[in-house]
Write a protein that holds these residues in place. Structure first.
Motif, PDB file in Angstrom:
ATOM      1  N   LYS A 144       0.879  -1.107   0.014  1.00 40.72           N
ATOM      2  CA  LYS A 144       0.043   0.146   0.016  1.00 40.72           C
ATOM      3  C   LYS A 144       0.877   1.233  -0.103  1.00 40.72           C
ATOM      4  CE  LYS A 144      -3.573   2.129   2.520  1.00 40.72           C
ATOM      5  NZ  LYS A 144      -4.034   2.116   3.863  1.00 40.72           N
ATOM      6  N   VAL A 145       0.480   2.231  -0.922  1.00 39.59           N
ATOM      7  CA  VAL A 145       1.336   3.128  -1.152  1.00 39.59           C
ATOM      8  C   VAL A 145       0.922   4.360   0.102  1.00 39.59           C
ATOM      9  CG1 VAL A 145       1.763   5.472  -2.621  1.00 39.59           C
ATOM     10  CG2 VAL A 145       2.133   3.145  -3.397  1.00 39.59           C
ATOM     11  N   LEU A 146       1.548   4.967   0.962  1.00 38.74           N
ATOM     12  CA  LEU A 146       1.188   6.058   1.977  1.00 38.74           C
ATOM     13  C   LEU A 146       1.969   7.203   1.510  1.00 38.74           C
ATOM     14  CD1 LEU A 146       1.757   4.191   5.390  1.00 38.74           C
ATOM     15  CD2 LEU A 146      -0.422   4.295   4.183  1.00 38.74           C
ATOM     16  N   GLU A 147       0.942   8.257   1.297  1.00 42.79           N
ATOM     17  CA  GLU A 147       1.714   9.468   0.606  1.00 42.79           C
ATOM     18  C   GLU A 147       1.725  10.304   1.987  1.00 42.79           C
ATOM     19  OE1 GLU A 147       0.473  10.173  -3.682  1.00 42.79           O
ATOM     20  OE2 GLU A 147      -1.414   9.723  -2.300  1.00 42.79           O
ATOM     21  N   ILE A 148       2.798  10.760   2.440  1.00 41.24           N
ATOM     22  CA  ILE A 148       3.104  11.679   3.627  1.00 41.24           C
ATOM     23  C   ILE A 148       3.809  12.956   3.274  1.00 41.24           C
ATOM     24  CG2 ILE A 148       2.873   9.718   5.473  1.00 41.24           C
ATOM     25  CD1 ILE A 148       5.575   9.437   5.692  1.00 41.24           C
ATOM     26  N   PHE A 149       2.985  13.637   2.469  1.00 41.07           N
ATOM     27  CA  PHE A 149       3.646  15.043   1.965  1.00 41.07           C
ATOM     28  C   PHE A 149       3.143  16.050   3.148  1.00 41.07           C
ATOM     29  CE2 PHE A 149      -0.225  13.804  -0.049  1.00 41.07           C
ATOM     30  CZ  PHE A 149      -1.373  14.561   0.253  1.00 41.07           C
ATOM     31  N   THR A 150       3.452  17.172   2.889  1.00 40.42           N
ATOM     32  CA  THR A 150       3.285  18.480   3.942  1.00 40.42           C
ATOM     33  C   THR A 150       2.109  18.998   3.464  1.00 40.42           C
ATOM     34  OG1 THR A 150       4.885  19.839   2.774  1.00 40.42           O
ATOM     35  CG2 THR A 150       6.076  18.530   4.643  1.00 40.42           C
ATOM     36  N   PRO A 151       1.465  19.777   4.321  1.00 37.99           N
ATOM     37  CA  PRO A 151       0.148  20.508   3.910  1.00 37.99           C
ATOM     38  C   PRO A 151       0.334  21.556   2.865  1.00 37.99           C
ATOM     39  CG  PRO A 151       0.587  20.491   6.070  1.00 37.99           C
ATOM     40  CD  PRO A 151       1.776  20.136   5.819  1.00 37.99           C
ATOM     41  N   GLU A 152       1.710  22.093   2.384  1.00 38.46           N
ATOM     42  CA  GLU A 152       2.028  22.867   1.376  1.00 38.46           C
ATOM     43  C   GLU A 152       1.799  22.151  -0.113  1.00 38.46           C
ATOM     44  OE1 GLU A 152       4.186  22.858   4.064  1.00 38.46           O
ATOM     45  OE2 GLU A 152       3.878  24.404   4.826  1.00 38.46           O
ATOM     46  N   ALA A 153       2.188  20.877  -0.136  1.00 42.53           N
ATOM     47  CA  ALA A 153       2.309  20.190  -1.411  1.00 42.53           C
ATOM     48  C   ALA A 153       1.125  20.238  -2.174  1.00 42.53           C
ATOM     49  CB  ALA A 153       2.455  18.567  -0.711  1.00 42.53           C
ATOM     50  N   LEU A 154      -0.173  20.457  -1.370  1.00 44.53           N
ATOM     51  CA  LEU A 154      -1.505  20.397  -2.332  1.00 44.53           C
ATOM     52  C   LEU A 154      -2.003  21.870  -2.606  1.00 44.53           C
ATOM     53  CD1 LEU A 154      -3.390  17.284  -0.850  1.00 44.53           C
ATOM     54  CD2 LEU A 154      -1.594  17.604  -2.797  1.00 44.53           C
ATOM     55  N   GLN A 155      -1.223  22.878  -2.001  1.00 41.22           N
ATOM     56  CA  GLN A 155      -1.591  24.340  -2.406  1.00 41.22           C
ATOM     57  C   GLN A 155      -0.946  24.617  -3.592  1.00 41.22           C
ATOM     58  OE1 GLN A 155      -0.276  26.398   1.223  1.00 41.22           O
ATOM     59  NE2 GLN A 155      -1.957  25.098   2.161  1.00 41.22           N
ATOM     60  N   THR A 156      -1.975  24.985  -4.745  1.00 42.85           N
ATOM     61  CA  THR A 156      -1.435  24.946  -5.907  1.00 42.85           C
ATOM     62  C   THR A 156      -0.642  26.407  -6.225  1.00 42.85           C
ATOM     63  OG1 THR A 156      -3.531  25.664  -6.625  1.00 42.85           O
ATOM     64  CG2 THR A 156      -2.910  23.461  -7.245  1.00 42.85           C
ATOM     65  N   GLN A 157      -1.011  27.299  -5.345  1.00 44.38           N
ATOM     66  CA  GLN A 157      -0.589  28.712  -5.255  1.00 44.38           C
ATOM     67  C   GLN A 157       0.139  28.743  -3.899  1.00 44.38           C
ATOM     68  OE1 GLN A 157      -4.283  30.814  -5.795  1.00 44.38           O
ATOM     69  NE2 GLN A 157      -3.309  32.376  -7.134  1.00 44.38           N
ATOM     70  N   SER A 158       1.566  28.930  -4.073  1.00 39.70           N
ATOM     71  CA  SER A 158       2.332  28.697  -2.899  1.00 39.70           C
ATOM     72  C   SER A 158       3.824  29.369  -3.197  1.00 39.70           C
ATOM     73  CB  SER A 158       2.480  27.404  -2.615  1.00 39.70           C
ATOM     74  OG  SER A 158       3.400  26.971  -1.530  1.00 39.70           O
ATOM     75  N   GLU A 159       4.435  29.670  -1.980  1.00 41.62           N
ATOM     76  CA  GLU A 159       5.889  30.069  -2.163  1.00 41.62           C
ATOM     77  C   GLU A 159       6.703  29.315  -1.364  1.00 41.62           C
ATOM     78  OE1 GLU A 159       5.875  34.279  -0.962  1.00 41.62           O
ATOM     79  OE2 GLU A 159       4.597  34.856  -2.776  1.00 41.62           O
ATOM     80  N   CYS A 160       6.389  28.086  -1.282  1.00 41.66           N
ATOM     81  CA  CYS A 160       7.013  27.198  -0.338  1.00 41.66           C
ATOM     82  C   CYS A 160       8.140  26.615  -1.549  1.00 41.66           C
ATOM     83  CB  CYS A 160       6.230  26.172   0.060  1.00 41.66           C
ATOM     84  SG  CYS A 160       6.787  24.573   0.959  1.00 41.66           S
ATOM     85  N   PRO A 161       9.315  26.872  -1.120  1.00 43.95           N
ATOM     86  CA  PRO A 161      10.163  26.276  -2.177  1.00 43.95           C
ATOM     87  C   PRO A 161      10.371  24.618  -2.089  1.00 43.95           C
ATOM     88  CG  PRO A 161      11.452  27.257   0.093  1.00 43.95           C
ATOM     89  CD  PRO A 161       9.793  27.360   0.037  1.00 43.95           C
ATOM     90  N   PHE A 162       9.820  24.102  -1.148  1.00 38.89           N
ATOM     91  CA  PHE A 162      10.130  22.529  -1.109  1.00 38.89           C
ATOM     92  C   PHE A 162       8.830  22.035  -0.928  1.00 38.89           C
ATOM     93  CE2 PHE A 162      14.558  24.270  -0.072  1.00 38.89           C
ATOM     94  CZ  PHE A 162      14.930  23.591  -1.321  1.00 38.89           C
ATOM     95  N   LYS A 163       7.936  21.913  -1.729  1.00 45.17           N
ATOM     96  CA  LYS A 163       6.518  21.268  -1.865  1.00 45.17           C
ATOM     97  C   LYS A 163       6.703  19.759  -1.591  1.00 45.17           C
ATOM     98  CE  LYS A 163       3.831  23.623  -4.602  1.00 45.17           C
ATOM     99  NZ  LYS A 163       2.593  24.363  -5.234  1.00 45.17           N
ATOM    100  N   GLY A 164       7.931  19.305  -2.000  1.00 38.80           N
ATOM    101  CA  GLY A 164       8.276  17.640  -2.409  1.00 38.80           C
ATOM    102  C   GLY A 164       8.756  17.221  -1.109  1.00 38.80           C
ATOM    103  N   ASN A 165       8.791  17.958   0.159  1.00 39.87           N
ATOM    104  CA  ASN A 165       9.226  17.341   1.354  1.00 39.87           C
ATOM    105  C   ASN A 165       8.415  16.275   1.994  1.00 39.87           C
ATOM    106  OD1 ASN A 165      11.571  18.985   1.437  1.00 39.87           O
ATOM    107  ND2 ASN A 165      10.858  20.436   3.031  1.00 39.87           N
ATOM    108  N   LEU A 166       8.921  15.551   2.604  1.00 44.89           N
ATOM    109  CA  LEU A 166       8.176  14.588   3.528  1.00 44.89           C
ATOM    110  C   LEU A 166       7.856  14.976   4.735  1.00 44.89           C
ATOM    111  CD1 LEU A 166       7.668  11.371   2.645  1.00 44.89           C
ATOM    112  CD2 LEU A 166       9.346  10.868   4.663  1.00 44.89           C
ATOM    113  N   ASP A 167       6.627  14.926   5.363  1.00 43.59           N
ATOM    114  CA  ASP A 167       6.106  15.341   6.530  1.00 43.59           C
ATOM    115  C   ASP A 167       6.626  14.394   7.681  1.00 43.59           C
ATOM    116  OD1 ASP A 167       4.852  15.716   8.881  1.00 43.59           O
ATOM    117  OD2 ASP A 167       3.045  16.894   7.856  1.00 43.59           O
ATOM    118  N   LEU A 168       7.684  14.986   8.375  1.00 45.61           N
ATOM    119  CA  LEU A 168       8.509  14.266   9.132  1.00 45.61           C
ATOM    120  C   LEU A 168       7.709  13.731  10.325  1.00 45.61           C
ATOM    121  CD1 LEU A 168      11.701  16.370   9.329  1.00 45.61           C
ATOM    122  CD2 LEU A 168      11.372  14.327   8.174  1.00 45.61           C
ATOM    123  N   GLY A 169       6.757  14.325  10.910  1.00 49.39           N
ATOM    124  CA  GLY A 169       5.708  14.010  12.104  1.00 49.39           C
ATOM    125  C   GLY A 169       5.267  12.746  11.560  1.00 49.39           C
TER     126      GLY A 169
END
Ligand code: F0G
Length: 481
Positions: A144-169
């Motif tokens: 089973k694939v578990l996607e554990i991205f950060t909340p910024e990942a799905l915000q299409t309009q963003s200034e977050c430089p690393f939306k591909g980060n894994l959510d460490l928590g």
């Protein structure tokens, strides 16, 4: 590379000259409508003779360098023990720092082998985001694939430089919940393709590694777009601005246990591989290579491509090559943003992504807005993009549509293929379509394969909006455009 002009603009500029060209033709709108209808409103089913600018993908469509073509001439076609393989292994050792190399015919074949060896029924595979073929292989193996991205990942309009980060928590929670025995490995995709080519940071990769090391869980990097991820780290992560792409790739690889990739992207060839310095992992995967791919020294690739890959692996570490797509994507995204077209920001690697949810906000997700936008862009311009939304998700076991997190139309910018005027044309036509977006309606399937349905599925428009769009276009630009 980009240059600053005296009027204050910064534009991408080619650090190469074009000496071989391939003709393309712009079919008029009425012809494009017919071609789209024949293709079942699925851009994968168009023929290239009907396409003016092919932005479907950057996979296998990049310009090859003179040195890559020259290297192909020294291919050693021996079934076993080919010198071409050893030249590639040297290049991979030099650039990635890995001892062992398993060539595969392309990226998904590497995923198949990893799934076969590491993924057991009931396992989970945490990752920063799935890719279509990755998910298919890992699920076919019972995982089973578990996607554990950060909340910024799905915000299409963003200034977050690393939306591909894994959510460490969420990674900590996942390890606590499943335990290392049920986690096949953690997969980090170097620029998350389906999130819009968004990179992860070195800091994030390091933190992921720290958590996995203690628990004895392997860290696997999907390096299909590794030079772009390294390029973004250099541009966006403090402390890396003076490092070379090579140094950054080596640092990433020192954190990972295995890297696999599709060579069709950053390496500008057609092939793939798995590389590692871990002897145990290598020994577990190796026996399957001749079963599924080919002998150890070609793995399903042609030896010409192996030679070109050895050059491509080194060339992708040149700053101008690593940034050749990213700089055009940035320009493309900024131009569209300036005229009010909803695009994914910040600009990522590989493509400019239109946000179909906002572009076609009158369409419900069940009517496949990203698929409709892909068809509409083709009818309005002859440009072929790729749907990256719900059409690209297969149904669940009950036969229900699985709604995608994002509805994107990807307009890929293959490396060193298109010129500025072609990008400007794309900006203009997408802008026209945005002003006329009310004309675009939804789609429904009438032919639907059970796995990876987006490749061969056929859809039809709800109503006759395709024809009305083609007419509106011809009224404005004339029947010949
Ligand atoms: N991983 C990533 C991140 C990819 O983007 C792809 C392919 C694969 C694995 C599979 O590799 O195609 O060589 O078998 N991406 C292509 C695309 C298909 O159009 O984005 P492959």
């Amino acid at each position: 590379m980009s240059v600053l002009l005296s009027d204050g603009r910064t534009i991408p500029i080619e650090t190469h000259k074009i000496r071989i060209v391939q003709k393309v033709r712009l079919p008029p709108a009425a012809e494009r409508l017919r071609a789209m209808e024949e293709a079942g409103y699925n851009t994968f089913l168009l023929r290239t003779r009907d396409i003016f600018i092919d932005m479907l993908t950057d996979s296998g469509t990049n310009a090859m360098s003179d040195n890559q073509l020259a290297a192909m001439m020294q291919a050693d076609d021996a079934y076993a023990g080919s010198e071409s393989f050893y030249r590639l292994a040297d290049a991979v050792r030099e650039v990635f720092g890995y001892e062992y190399l398993l060539p595969t015919h392309q990226g998904r074949a590497a995923e198949h082998l990893l799934a076969k060896v590491f993924v057991k029924p009931g396992d989970v595979v945490p990752m920063n985001y799935h890719f279509t073929t990755t998910k298919a292989h890992f699920e076919l193996a019972g995982g089973k694939v578990l996607e554990i991205f950060t909340p910024e990942a799905l915000q299409t309009q963003s200034e977050c430089p690393f939306k591909g980060n894994l959510d460490l928590g969420r990674l900590d929670e996942t390890i606590a919940r499943y335990g290392p025995e049920r986690i096949s490995f953690v997969r980090m995709e170097a620029t998350t393709n389906l999130l819009g080519g968004q990179p992860f940071s070195m800091e994030n990769l390091r933190a992921v590694k720290q958590r996995l090391e203690g628990a004895g869980i392997p860290l696997v990097v999907d390096g299909s777009l590794i030079s772009e991820n390294a390029y973004f780290i250099r541009q966006r992560e403090p402390g890396y601005e003076n490092k070379s792409i090579r140094e950054i790739i080596r640092e990433m690889m020192a954190l990972a246990d295995i890297c696999y990739l599709s060579g069709r992207k950053s390496c500008a060839v057609r092939g793939g591989f798995i590389a590692t310095s871990n002897r145990e992992y290598f020994d577990r995967i190796r026996p399957w290579l001749p079963v599924y791919e080919g002998f150890f020294t070609y793995g399903g690739m042609s030896s010409k491509e192996i030679e070109a890959m050895a050059v491509g692996v080194r060339e992708m570490t040149e700053l101008e090559v690593a940034g050749s797509s990213a700089e055009f994507v940035r320009y493309f995204v900024e131009r569209l943003e300036a005229i009010g077209v909803p695009v994914v920001t910040p600009p990522g690697g590989l493509a400019c992504h239109l946000d179909a949810t906002r572009f076609l906000d009158h369409l419900p997700q069940a009517q496949y807005p990203a698929g409709a936008l892909a068809a509409a862009v083709y009818i309005g311009s002859g440009i072929r993009g790729m749907e990256r939304g719900t059409v690209s998700m297969d149904r669940d076991q009950e036969g229900r549509d699985v709604m995608s997190d994002l509805e994107l139309l990807r307009l890929a910018v293959p490396r060193r293929v298109f010129t500025m005027s072609q990008i400007e044309y794309a900006v203009d036509r997408v802008g026209w379509l945005h002003r006329n977006r009310a004309l675009v309606g939804g789609l429904e399937f009438y032919e639907e394969p059970p796995v990876l349905r987006f490749f061969a599925g056929k859809l039809k428009p709800l109503g006759d909006w395709g024809a009305r769009l083609a007419e509106a276009f011809a009224r404005e630009f004339g029947p010949a455009c």
